[in-house]
Structures are given as structure tokens and as C-alpha cells.
Design a protein around this motif. Structure first.
Motif, PDB file in Angstrom:
ATOM      1  N   LEU A   1       3.790  81.712 -56.472  1.00  0.00           N
ATOM      2  CA  LEU A   1       2.640  81.014 -55.894  1.00  0.00           C
ATOM      3  C   LEU A   1       2.848  80.701 -54.415  1.00  0.00           C
ATOM      4  O   LEU A   1       1.915  80.771 -53.615  1.00  0.00           O
ATOM      5  CB  LEU A   1       2.359  79.718 -56.661  1.00  0.00           C
ATOM      6  CG  LEU A   1       1.238  79.794 -57.688  1.00  0.00           C
ATOM      7  CD1 LEU A   1       1.515  80.873 -58.714  1.00  0.00           C
ATOM      8  CD2 LEU A   1       1.036  78.462 -58.376  1.00  0.00           C
ATOM      9  N   ALA A   2       4.099  80.353 -54.080  1.00  0.00           N
ATOM     10  CA  ALA A   2       4.385  80.050 -52.669  1.00  0.00           C
ATOM     11  C   ALA A   2       4.185  81.293 -51.801  1.00  0.00           C
ATOM     12  O   ALA A   2       3.687  81.210 -50.686  1.00  0.00           O
ATOM     13  CB  ALA A   2       5.803  79.523 -52.528  1.00  0.00           C
ATOM     14  N   ARG A   3       4.591  82.462 -52.366  1.00  0.00           N
ATOM     15  CA  ARG A   3       4.434  83.708 -51.592  1.00  0.00           C
ATOM     16  C   ARG A   3       2.969  83.967 -51.278  1.00  0.00           C
ATOM     17  O   ARG A   3       2.633  84.508 -50.238  1.00  0.00           O
ATOM     18  CB  ARG A   3       4.999  84.880 -52.391  1.00  0.00           C
ATOM     19  CG  ARG A   3       6.473  85.128 -52.138  1.00  0.00           C
ATOM     20  CD  ARG A   3       6.815  86.564 -52.405  1.00  0.00           C
ATOM     21  NE  ARG A   3       6.648  86.942 -53.799  1.00  0.00           N
ATOM     22  CZ  ARG A   3       7.490  86.647 -54.769  1.00  0.00           C
ATOM     23  NH1 ARG A   3       8.574  85.959 -54.502  1.00  0.00           N
ATOM     24  NH2 ARG A   3       7.264  87.042 -55.996  1.00  0.00           N
TER      25      ARG A   3
ATOM     26  N   HIS B   1       0.619  81.617 -51.107  1.00  0.00           N
ATOM     27  CA  HIS B   1      -0.018  80.394 -50.578  1.00  0.00           C
ATOM     28  C   HIS B   1      -1.054  79.820 -51.544  1.00  0.00           C
ATOM     29  O   HIS B   1      -2.201  79.573 -51.182  1.00  0.00           O
ATOM     30  CB  HIS B   1      -0.665  80.655 -49.218  1.00  0.00           C
ATOM     31  CG  HIS B   1       0.321  81.066 -48.179  1.00  0.00           C
ATOM     32  ND1 HIS B   1       0.360  82.320 -47.638  1.00  0.00           N
ATOM     33  CD2 HIS B   1       1.335  80.386 -47.617  1.00  0.00           C
ATOM     34  CE1 HIS B   1       1.344  82.402 -46.776  1.00  0.00           C
ATOM     35  NE2 HIS B   1       1.952  81.245 -46.739  1.00  0.00           N
ATOM     36  N   ILE B   2      -0.624  79.666 -52.776  1.00  0.00           N
ATOM     37  CA  ILE B   2      -1.487  79.003 -53.758  1.00  0.00           C
ATOM     38  C   ILE B   2      -0.816  77.669 -54.080  1.00  0.00           C
ATOM     39  O   ILE B   2       0.370  77.630 -54.400  1.00  0.00           O
ATOM     40  CB  ILE B   2      -1.633  79.846 -55.037  1.00  0.00           C
ATOM     41  CG1 ILE B   2      -2.187  81.219 -54.692  1.00  0.00           C
ATOM     42  CG2 ILE B   2      -2.534  79.161 -56.044  1.00  0.00           C
ATOM     43  CD1 ILE B   2      -2.118  82.203 -55.826  1.00  0.00           C
TER      44      ILE B   2
END
Lengths: 120, 531
Positions: free
Chosen positions: A35-37, A39-40
Motif C-alpha cells: 500500500l505504501a508503494r 500511496h494508499i
């Protein structure tokens, strides 16, 4: 609306973090990195994603070793140990604990999981 | 002969017909019978609720004959039949702002605050009502907070305290063009000292004066990691936008500032600036709504709108942010390399802090106000240090073991940021406020000098350092008060020690005490307590 990711249907109210954890091989840590990759944020729901982000998630998941591919790798590893005739391989084949646990009692988990054709 | 009942049981209510030794106590009443009930609701005159019919222990079967036993159906018993709250219902209840109470008495002769008399020094200590239109505007920018006690009164009103009038004078001066510099200020102070209410009062005055107000009601909402975020292309270090939050901010701006309708876009934006075609003579209010409707273009629209607002002949701006400490630390958002993102990397926070620090001046002048919070505030040593130094508190020095954030210190490095400490009310202000409470039915005692003086003294006598030198105040400064308390504590401590040592000497004289040792005093000598 139902979102289809890698052939699975998810309701739109489902958290994205929980959605990706549905797949075998993705736990809390991997999900958070994924999710970080993209941008969530961690409390995002599927309904808040635009179509491009859903495609991005699908693309990310496709590039990862998950589900059947990961299960197959696991089985291959166990089969290799068994074929070599190692102790670990033999214990797997016998459905017994592999890592030195006691066998007098409490071997239900081992009996359940340890087999050559392990499901996952 | 021993008693058949124990002593403790005697204390209980007895069912004996003969009188017990202690006469029965009269029940306590909250109010004396002569005072009227405050509430005007009809609940008092309502009939008592009907008694529910007892559920029968038997139930009828199909044939009509009675069964003695109720069939045990464990599965049906387990089913939770309670109604679940709908999605967002509990949150809405928690965040609901109630600004009116029909049970509260209407204050006769409550004057409304007006744009003309805003800086009138005679208003000091008076409570003025907020006009209905401004209430709507304040509601739109989320200036009211849920726990501020608005539901206790018939309609929102505010106390004109000294700080309010000072701020009103400054706003008046900027409006008249006497002052053309931006005022940048941070409100600090103890919990409940009125920092957030000062922001609300500033917004009220600004709305009355026809300013444009942009308010970030809680900086925490920007860093908690529950709104959408994304990187802004071609920025180093990477900046992040929050499209949903920006869209809601644009919506609030559009609703709260009807003045935006009277301004039009000065020139059409460049094609690469806004991804959608924008009509050439669109009003700024409509422009803000465009961004509010489409979060994808919210940030470019916000930038465009802000640029338009800073053109010549536009009204002054008031920028507000509450809970400043949240905007001074790492956020809950994570970068694509799985590192926490600092709050200053978010465009909205950066935009506000650039104005607070003075990096981006407001061409048409205005106010940049921020407020710290004492009830919901993370520990940020850098902010604490910077604010204390700006306040002139030389006692606060850099802690060699604390980690200081250069980015936070950099905000206040340029200087020009004023730190205003909010404190208690003066006696006159307290009187005005309490009279308003009494007229609203909140205080039921007679408000006279003695009553106000008693309450004012009990509540610390107002601990506002700004009022220390004002005439008619004979109170101890807060620091002095602290020192007095410290001294009193040390005297009590000494006395306790003295009495202990006296006891010890006495025990040594009378021989070994009939007690067990429970410890030793700091001087290493043993002491004992008698039981």
C-alpha cells in the motif's frame, strides 16, 4: 459495486489492506509495504480507489509470487527434502513434527500440516 | 452474651416495626422547594410511565393449552436483535455541533456584534451575540468545536475580552489600510484558556469585515493517515497532496466566503496548470466548487484560487490552524520507500507554515493565526523550545538529550512570529460572562460582586500575565503563586520531618516501640510508625 482483483470478487466496502491480505502469501507486513508503494492510506476502502489504482494493485500482485505459485514452491521444497532422504523430508512424509518438538503429545498440528503434498 | 446479628447489619435498613435508635434521615433535595424548576420542557407535567405488564411464566401452544415450561432455544437466545448503528452514525453523533438550546432562557437585550463597533473599547467585558449569517459561515469553516459548551445557551455569543478587542483593533487597522503587514501569531496557554475560541473570534470579526477566511480546524486530520494522499510530480524533496481533504477545504471556503462570488478569475489558467477547461469569467466561488467536486484537480485549483486571492484589490486573508503541534512531526503516512513522511512535506501544511514563518507574505496583508492545544497535543520538543524562546522565556534551554527537528525550528527562525499566551479573565470580564450565564439560566445564584469575587478567586484569580498591571487587580502573578506554593510545600515537608525526628527521640526515650519497622528516612536513620 464489486471489485475484481486477480479473479476474486470483493465488496466495495472492504478495506484495501484486508483485500490484499486475502491472497496467500500476503500478510500484514507485505500488505502495508504494498500500500505504501502505491500511496494508499491504511484506512482506504476499495470504493475510494480510482480505476487506475485498482489496475496498479493488480499489476503489483501479478508480479509477486503469491497463491498457487507460492504453494507450488512450498511443495517443491518439501518434495526435494523427501527425495534427498533428509530427516526433515522424512518427518514431513510421516506427518510428524519437523523441528525437534516432542511427539509424546500434542502433534495434531504436525499431523494436520506436515505432508509431502502440503496444501499451504 | 453475644448479639445474634453482627454490628454491621445494624447499619442496614431494618424491617422492624419498632423505631431504631437513629431517626430516619430526610431525603436530600438538590434544590430548595421554593425555587422553580429550570427546565421548561413538559416532562415534569407528563404522567408517570405506565407499568409494564408482567411477562407470563407460561406460554400458549398451538392447541391453546398452557405449558408450564418455556422451551429452551439457545440459538434464538443468542441472536443479537439490537439495532446496529448505521455507517457513520456514531461519528456524526460525536462530531455533531449543537449551537442552540431551546430550553435555555433567551437573554433579553443581547446585542449582536457588528462590523462598525467591533473595536469599541467600551465593549470590554460584554457578551455579544454572533449574527446568524456569521454563525453559518463559522459552521462552514468548522470553527465551532463539539466540547465548547455551545449547547448550554439559546444562541452562540462571545465574550469581548481584552485580547479579543486587541485583535479586533488589529483587524480594523488592516481593513482600513493603516497597517499593511501580515500579523503572524501563535496562541499558547493552559488548557481551557481560550486559544481555540480566540481563533473563532478572529474568524467572526474577519467575516464581519469581509475578509476571506481559510481555516484548517484540526491539523491532526492532515497527519493521521486517513485521507487520500499522493506525491506531487517533479518536487524534491517529494511533496504530497491530500486531494480529498483539499477538496473539502475548497468546499468549506466556497460556502463560508460568499464574497468570493463577487470576484472573477483575472486571467484563464495555463493549459498545463489545470487539467480541465475553466470558463474565462468564472467566479472564484464557482472555481472553488469545481475543485471541491473533483478531488483529482483539487490541489491545482487551490493553488490557482490562492493566487487569485493574492492579486491586488482583493480582500485581506485570515489563515487559521488549530492543533499546531500535530503539523510539526512525522505523519502516519508512509512514503513509497516505507519511510514516515514528515508533516512539512504535505502541501497544505507547508502552504500554511510558509505563511506563518513569513516565507510567503500575504500581499494584501492579513492574519496568520495558529493555536496549540493542551488537551490533544503530541510532544514536540522543537516546537516547545521555539515557542518558549519567542515568548521570551529564557529559562527553557536546549535539552542535550532531546532530538530537535531542524525543519520545525526553521519555521520560527526568520522571526516575526508572535507568541501570545492566553490566560484567565479579569474580574470585570468574569463578571460580564457570569451575568450572561445567569441570564441564560445556567447560573441560578444572584450574580453580585461578592459572588463573582468568590468564584474568580477560587478559580485562580485569572492567571493572565497580560492583565497583571491593569488597575483594579490585586492578584498574585502566576510564577509568584507557584513559588509560594513551592515554599509552602517545603515548610510542610520540614514540619513533617521535624515531627518524625521528635517521635523518634521520644521512642528512644521510652524504650523499644510496640510496632514494626516500616522503612528508613533519607538521612539513613531508622524510623518507626506506631500502630
Amino acid at each position: 459495486m464489486v471489485y475484481i482483483i486477480l479473479g476474486f470478487n470483493f465488496p466495495e466496502s472492504r478495506l484495501v489492506l484486508k483485500t490484499v491480505q486475502h491472497f496467500y502469501g500476503i500478510g500484514p507486513q507485505v500488505a502495508r509495504h504494498l500500500l505504501a508503494r502505491l500511496h494508499i492510506h491504511p484506512t482506504a476502502r476499495l470504493s475510494s480507489l480510482n480505476s487506475q489504482t485498482v489496475l496498479d494493485i493488480t499489476a503489483e500482485l501479478s508480479s509477486m509470487k503469491i497463491e498457487n505459485e507460492l504453494r507450488r514452491e512450498l511443495r517443491v521444497n518439501i518434495t526435494r527434502l523427501r527425495d534427498m532422504g533428509t530427516y526433515r523430508g522424512r518427518r514431513h512424509a510421516m506427518g510428524m513434527p519437523v523441528r525437534g518438538q516432542r511427539t509424546r503429545t500434542q502433534t495434531a498440528t504436525a499431523a494436520k500440516f506436515n505432508r509431502v503434498e502440503r496444501l499451504g | 452474651m453475644s448479639l445474634q446479628t453482627c454490628w454491621r447489619c445494624l447499619a442496614r435498613a431494618s424491617s422492624q416495626s419498632y423505631p431504631t435508635r437513629r431517626p430516619p434521615q430526610k431525603p436530600w433535595t438538590l434544590y430548595p422547594a421554593s425555587t422553580a424548576a429550570f427546565t421548561t420542557s413538559a416532562s415534569l407535567s407528563a404522567l408517570p410511565p405506565k407499568k409494564k405488564a408482567k411477562t407470563p411464566m407460561t406460554e400458549k401452544n398451538i392447541k391453546g393449552s398452557k405449558k408450564t415450561f418455556i422451551k429452551k432455544n439457545k440459538k434464538s437466545q443468542r441472536v443479537d436483535r439490537s439495532k446496529k448503528p448505521a455507517i457513520g452514525e456514531r461519528r456524526a453523533l460525536r462530531k455533531r455541533i449543537v449551537l442552540s438550546n431551546t430550553n435555555a432562557l433567551e437573554v433579553q437585550g443581547l446585542k449582536d456584534i457588528t462590523a462598525q463597533s467591533i473595536a469599541d473599547q467600551d465593549l470590554r467585558g460584554q457578551v455579544l451575540g454572533i449574527p446568524g449569517l456569521v454563525v453559518d459561515q463559522l459552521r462552514a469553516v468548522e470553527a465551532f468545536k463539539a466540547a465548547q459548551g455551545w449547547p448550554l445557551f439559546r444562541r452562540p455569543a462571545m465574550l469581548m475580552r481584552k485580547d479579543t478587542l486587541d485583535l479586533a483593533t488589529e483587524i480594523e487597522n488592516i481593513s482600513l489600510g493603516i497597517r499593511d503587514k501580515t500579523i503572524r501569531r501563535v496562541f499558547v496557554g493552559e488548557r481551557g484558556s481560550g486559544k481555540t475560541v480566540m481563533l473563532l473570534q478572529a474568524m467572526t470579526i474577519a467575516f464581519l469585515k469581509g475578509w476571506v477566511v481559510i481555516n484548517i480546524p484540526e491539523a491532526q486530520d492532515l497527519i493521521l493517515g486517513h485521507t487520500e494522499y499522493g506525491p506531487l510530480p517533479s518536487t524534491t524533496p517529494t511533496l504530497y497532496t491530500q486531494r480529498t481533504y483539499t477538496a473539502s477545504l475548497l468546499n468549506a471556503m466556497s460556502r463560508a466566503n460568499p464574497i468570493l462570488e463577487s470576484f472573477q478569475l483575472s486571467q484563464p489558467p495555463a493549459q498545463n496548470e489545470i487539467p480541465i477547461p475553466v470558463p474565462p469569467n468564472i467566479s472564484l466561488s464557482r472555481l472553488a466548487l469545481l475543485g471541491a467536486q473533483d478531488p483529482e484537480i483539487a490541489w491545482p485549483i487551490f493553488e490557482l484560487l490562492y493566487r487569485e486571492l493574492t492579486l491586488p484589490d482583493r480582500p485581506p486573508l485570515l489563515l487559521c490552524m488549530d492543533g499546531l503541534a500535530h503539523a510539526m512531526r512525522n505523519t502516519q503516512y508512509i512514503s513509497h520507500t516505507y519511510q514516515p513522511i514528515h508533516a512539512h512535506q504535505f502541501t497544505l501544511i507547508k502552504w500554511f507554515l510558509d505563511h506563518l514563518s513569513g516565507a510567503s507574505p500575504l500581499p494584501n496583508a492579513g492574519l496568520v493565526l495558529a493555536s496549540t492545544s493542551e488537551s490533544n497535543s503530541p510532544v514536540v520538543p522543537s516546537l516547545k523550545l521555539a515557542l518558549s524562546q519567542l515568548e521570551g522565556n529564557s529559562a527553557v534551554q536546549k535539552d542535550p538529550f532531546a532530538r530537535y527537528d531542524e525543519r520545525v525550528l526553521g519555521v520560527f527562525e526568520k522571526g516575526g512570529v508572535e507568541v501570545q499566551r492566553m490566560g484567565g479573565l479579569s474580574k470585570e470580564e468574569a463578571r460580564g460572562l457570569m451575568e450572561y450565564w445567569a441570564l441564560s439560566g445556567v447560573v441560578r445564584q444572584r450574580v453580585d460582586e461578592g459572588f463573582v469575587g468568590e468564584k474568580w478567586s477560587l478559580s485562580g484569580g485569572g492567571n493572565d500575565p497580560a492583565h497583571l498591571n491593569s488597575p483594579g487587580r490585586s492578584r498574585v502573578p502566576f510564577t509568584e503563586y507557584q513559588q509560594t506554593v513551592k515554599k509552602a510545600k517545603s515548610i510542610v515537608k520540614q514540619r513533617i520531618q521535624k515531627s518524625r525526628s521528635g517521635q523518634q527521640r521520644q521512642s528512644e526515650a521510652t524504650g523499644p516501640p510496640r510496632s514494626k519497622r516500616v522503612g528508613s528516612d533519607p538521612s539513613g536513620e531508622r524510623f518507626a510508625l506506631r500502630f
